[in-house]
Design a protein around this motif. Structure first.
Motif, mmCIF file in Angstrom:
data_model
loop_
_atom_site.group_PDB
_atom_site.id
_atom_site.type_symbol
_atom_site.label_atom_id
_atom_site.label_comp_id
_atom_site.label_asym_id
_atom_site.label_seq_id
_atom_site.Cartn_x
_atom_site.Cartn_y
_atom_site.Cartn_z
ATOM 1 N N VAL A 1 0.404 -1.403 -0.027
ATOM 2 C CA VAL A 1 0.001 0.151 0.317
ATOM 3 C C VAL A 1 0.648 1.563 -0.428
ATOM 4 O O VAL A 1 0.731 2.373 -0.787
ATOM 5 N N GLU A 2 1.712 1.937 0.934
ATOM 6 C CA GLU A 2 2.647 2.165 1.099
ATOM 7 C C GLU A 2 3.249 2.361 -0.202
ATOM 8 O O GLU A 2 3.639 3.688 -0.717
ATOM 9 N N LYS A 3 4.313 1.042 -1.446
ATOM 10 C CA LYS A 3 4.209 1.425 -2.390
ATOM 11 C C LYS A 3 3.693 2.346 -3.380
ATOM 12 O O LYS A 3 3.455 3.509 -4.449
ATOM 13 N N ASP B 1 1.579 6.632 -6.555
ATOM 14 C CA ASP B 1 -0.053 7.887 -7.281
ATOM 15 C C ASP B 1 0.822 9.432 -7.010
ATOM 16 O O ASP B 1 0.483 10.173 -7.920
ATOM 17 N N ALA B 2 2.233 9.366 -5.806
ATOM 18 C CA ALA B 2 2.807 10.348 -5.719
ATOM 19 C C ALA B 2 3.275 10.673 -6.755
ATOM 20 O O ALA B 2 3.696 11.983 -6.792
ATOM 21 N N LYS B 3 4.164 10.141 -7.102
ATOM 22 C CA LYS B 3 5.274 10.665 -8.132
ATOM 23 C C LYS B 3 4.290 10.652 -9.749
ATOM 24 O O LYS B 3 4.672 11.887 -10.081
ATOM 25 N N GLU C 1 1.571 17.259 -12.545
ATOM 26 C CA GLU C 1 1.305 18.854 -12.399
ATOM 27 C C GLU C 1 2.585 19.210 -12.485
ATOM 28 O O GLU C 1 2.390 20.654 -13.501
ATOM 29 N N GLY C 2 3.635 18.691 -12.616
ATOM 30 C CA GLY C 2 5.049 20.122 -13.402
ATOM 31 C C GLY C 2 4.796 19.552 -14.693
ATOM 32 O O GLY C 2 4.665 20.619 -15.453
#
Length: 104
Positions: A64-66, A71-73, A79-80
């Protein structure tokens, strides 16, 4: 000297008396009953099950953390790209404004 001789003789008598006392026989170990053995095995199996469940939970938490990091990356990259596109649009608008002003 008399006191020394008296203490040596007393020690000799105590040593002889201790050597003559019969040694207490060791009590033989009673073998474990099958019910006790089964109970111990069940306890070990339960402990192993709990341990394996903990490993599974830890692996799930890592997964889940990975995925959340991925997802955040991905979101950050998107966004970039959006901000990069906005910058490009702003530059294009500025050039168009310069050309429009120059052509008047």
């Amino acid at each position: 000297m008399n006191k020394l001789l008296a203490s040596l003789i007393a020690t000799l008598f105590v040593g002889v008396a201790a050597a003559q006392t019969p040694a207490v026989p060791a009590t033989p170990a009673t073998p474990a009953t099958p019910a006790v053995k089964a109970e111990v095995k069940a306890d070990k199996a339960a402990a192993a099950t709990v341990k394996s469940e903990a490993k599974v939970e830890k692996a799930e938490a890592k997964a889940v953390e990975k995925t959340s990091k991925a997802d955040a990356k991905t979101k950050a990259k998107a966004e970039g790209k959006v901000t990069k596109a906005e910058k490009t649009d702003a530059k294009a608008e500025a050039k168009a404004d310069v050309k429009a002003t120059a052509s008047k």
